[in-house]
Design a protein around this motif. Structure first.
Motif, mmCIF file in Angstrom:
data_model
loop_
_atom_site.group_PDB
_atom_site.id
_atom_site.type_symbol
_atom_site.label_atom_id
_atom_site.label_comp_id
_atom_site.label_asym_id
_atom_site.label_seq_id
_atom_site.Cartn_x
_atom_site.Cartn_y
_atom_site.Cartn_z
ATOM 1 N N GLY A 170 -8.348 -48.188 -25.148
ATOM 2 C CA GLY A 170 -7.949 -47.720 -23.825
ATOM 3 C C GLY A 170 -6.626 -48.265 -23.327
ATOM 4 N N LEU A 171 -5.843 -48.891 -24.194
ATOM 5 C CA LEU A 171 -4.597 -49.522 -23.754
ATOM 6 C C LEU A 171 -3.541 -48.495 -23.341
ATOM 7 C CD1 LEU A 171 -4.251 -52.403 -26.385
ATOM 8 C CD2 LEU A 171 -5.110 -52.531 -24.039
ATOM 9 N N ALA A 172 -3.490 -47.367 -24.066
ATOM 10 C CA ALA A 172 -2.469 -46.357 -23.754
ATOM 11 C C ALA A 172 -2.689 -45.761 -22.375
ATOM 12 C CB ALA A 172 -2.483 -45.257 -24.814
ATOM 13 N N GLU A 173 -3.955 -45.632 -21.957
ATOM 14 C CA GLU A 173 -4.242 -45.090 -20.634
ATOM 15 C C GLU A 173 -3.971 -46.124 -19.543
ATOM 16 O OE1 GLU A 173 -6.339 -44.875 -23.232
ATOM 17 O OE2 GLU A 173 -5.992 -42.741 -23.652
ATOM 18 N N GLU A 174 -4.230 -47.381 -19.875
ATOM 19 C CA GLU A 174 -4.073 -48.434 -18.873
ATOM 20 C C GLU A 174 -2.614 -48.828 -18.673
ATOM 21 O OE1 GLU A 174 -5.723 -52.986 -18.079
ATOM 22 O OE2 GLU A 174 -6.611 -51.727 -19.623
ATOM 23 N N LEU A 175 -1.860 -48.870 -19.774
ATOM 24 C CA LEU A 175 -0.459 -49.291 -19.725
ATOM 25 C C LEU A 175 0.400 -48.121 -20.183
ATOM 26 C CD1 LEU A 175 -1.023 -52.798 -21.359
ATOM 27 C CD2 LEU A 175 -0.674 -52.331 -18.926
ATOM 28 N N LYS A 176 0.862 -47.341 -19.243
ATOM 29 C CA LYS A 176 1.505 -46.056 -19.545
ATOM 30 C C LYS A 176 2.812 -46.203 -20.317
ATOM 31 C CE LYS A 176 -1.623 -43.610 -17.419
ATOM 32 N NZ LYS A 176 -2.572 -42.771 -18.209
#
Length: 476
Positions: free
Chosen positions: A185-191
């Motif tokens: 979920g990193l890509a969604e959290e850190l745009k």
């Protein structure tokens, strides 16, 4: 042709016999065959002497014979062989200069569209030793005429069949890596993070080319992904205070330390902690040794190096070239990945090779990546310099140097590191370390694909490689 993994025992048996008897150097007289024999033995770790090329020199003045300059196949063979030189082998430097000069002359006198000109251009730009075998397979199959009773159709059928199977394996692995990356979920959290699982997977796909190393490629892709993520944390997101805290937490390597981090850093640290511990436990299950302590140390070293660069940038400091490269070898991430690969391949367990034995090879691979990256960023990416640049440091130290001179200096440094890689390759080619040594060379071969930007800041060579390996075919 991309099928050597089916014939490893036969290849080793034949080359061992050739090496012990020096048969190829005795029975062959022409330049191409002797050069080919030298190259095949050297690339498999046999330390044959470069003095074999002295026979091509004139006795009178020590220069190479003029008749050789008219032998295009011989020149190609000599140029390919010269790429496997180590420091101090001046005869191979002479071979490289002579063959390169005359091949370029042949190009000037040839129709640029003819087959001979195409092969010469490919040789000069993409010599075998410094390029991925998988990149060369298609053109080799196209030029292959058959040998010793093996017709072109027979071997091409095998190559095509193997390629199709391997392509499906790679597609399956990429799907697993993509699912793992999405689950973080990193890509969604850190745009602002790079969201490039395909590009990250391409590294292990190129480095570990044996189709049987599926799980090893997947584990390595996870490590590479995290290097990119943490690099972005340091380059795009963090203040110096936040990055200092993140580095301290990585050095502590305790999940409870995560509470000290800013909210946006916690998920990244948790992903790093869980992934690396899981990889360490998997290695323990397979080989009976848990290397997690050594793995976590490499991440601490990486973050320490990233932090030093961030402080240089924040304070406007341009370090000396030596300072920059010493830190840049670590911040390239190559050492971190090669330590993980060392254990993922089962080295350090019931073998004569230890972690310190790979330090020189790791350092040279890291230097090649760092210098190639700086060549690209200085000319093509138009970056703001957050990572610094060796060229910037060099020009500060050498006030009269032009950008062209600085780039020539960097290219020479890369050539020197290749010579060191060649030397370490010869030292590490025992049966237990052969897979690691070849994979380390592949990581250096992969660098030009990753950093050859065009005017549109795209990577056309990399894109073509991905298309070929995952979606293309070998048919002519």
């Amino acid at each position: 042709m991309g099928i050597e993994h089916h014939f490893q025992e036969e290849i080793q048996s034949i080359l061992q016999k050739e090496f012990e008897q020096s048969a190829c150097f005795l029975k062959y007289q022409n330049h191409h065959d002797i050069s080919l024999c030298f190259r095949l033995l050297r690339q498999e770790g046999y330390h044959v002497s470069a003095d074999v090329f002295k026979r091509f020199k004139n006795n009178d003045d020590g220069t190479f014979g003029l008749n050789l300059s008219q032998d295009v196949n011989g020149l190609i063979g000599l140029y390919e062989a010269s790429q496997l030189g180590v420091e101090g082998e001046f005869i191979l430097d002479e071979v490289a200069n002579f063959s390169g000069e005359h091949l370029n002359a042949c190009l000037a006198n040839n129709d640029s569209s003819c087959d001979e000109a195409r092969i010469i251009r490919e040789t000069l730009k993409y010599p075998y030793h410094k390029n991925l075998a998988s990149c060369k397979a298609k053109s080799f199959i196209n030029n292959f005429k058959g040998i010793n009773g093996w017709g072109r159709s027979t071997l091409q059928e095998l190559a095509n069949m193997d390629y199709s199977i391997t392509k499906e394996i790679h597609q399956h692995e990429l799907a697993q890596v993509s699912r793992w990356w999405k689950s973080l979920g990193l890509a969604e959290e850190l745009k602002l993070l790079r969201d490039q699982p395909l590009k990250w997977y391409t590294w292990p796909m190129a480095v570990l080319q044996d189709p049987r190393m599926s799980q090893q490629r997947i584990e390595l892709a996870k490590c590479i992904s995290l290097v990119y993520v943490i690099d972005d944390i340091f380059d795009v997101y963090g203040t110096i205070e936040e990055l200092t805290l993140f580095t301290q937490v990585v050095n502590r390597w305790e999940l409870s330390a995560m509470v000290d981090l800013p909210e946006y850093m916690r998920s990244t640290y948790k992903a790093l902690y869980n992934t690396i511990n899981s990889i360490g436990n998997n290695i323990y299950k397979i080989y009976g040794q848990n290397p997690t302590q050594n793995l976590r140390n490499t991440w601490a070293n990486l973050c320490n190096a990233f932090l030093k660069e961030a402080k240089w940038f924040a304070s406007g400091v341009v370090p000396s070239t030596n300072e920059y490269l010493k830190n840049g070898v670590v911040s390239s991430g190559v050492g971190t990945i090669l330590v993980h690969m060392f254990y993922i391949l089962g080295l350090g367990v019931n073998s004569n090779i230890h972690l310190e034995d790979i330090s020189s090879m790791s350092s040279s691979g890291a230097m090649i990546l760092r210098l190639w990256d700086d060549l690209g960023s200085a000319k093509d990416e138009n970056q703001e310099g957050k990572d610094g640049s060796y060229i910037e440091c060099y020009m500060k130290e050498n006030k009269d140097a032009s950008i062209e001179l600085a780039r020539e200096h960097v290219i020479k440094l890369i050539e020197d590191e290749w010579k060191n890689l060649n030397k370490e390759h010869l030292h590490l080619m025992s049966p237990s370390s052969r897979s690691f040594s070849k994979a380390s060379l592949n990581s250096a071969r992969m660098v030009p694909l990753m950093y050859s930007y065009d005017d549109n800041q795209s990577l056309p060579i990399l894109q073509e490689y991905i298309k070929s390996m995952l979606y293309g075919d070998l048919s002519m």
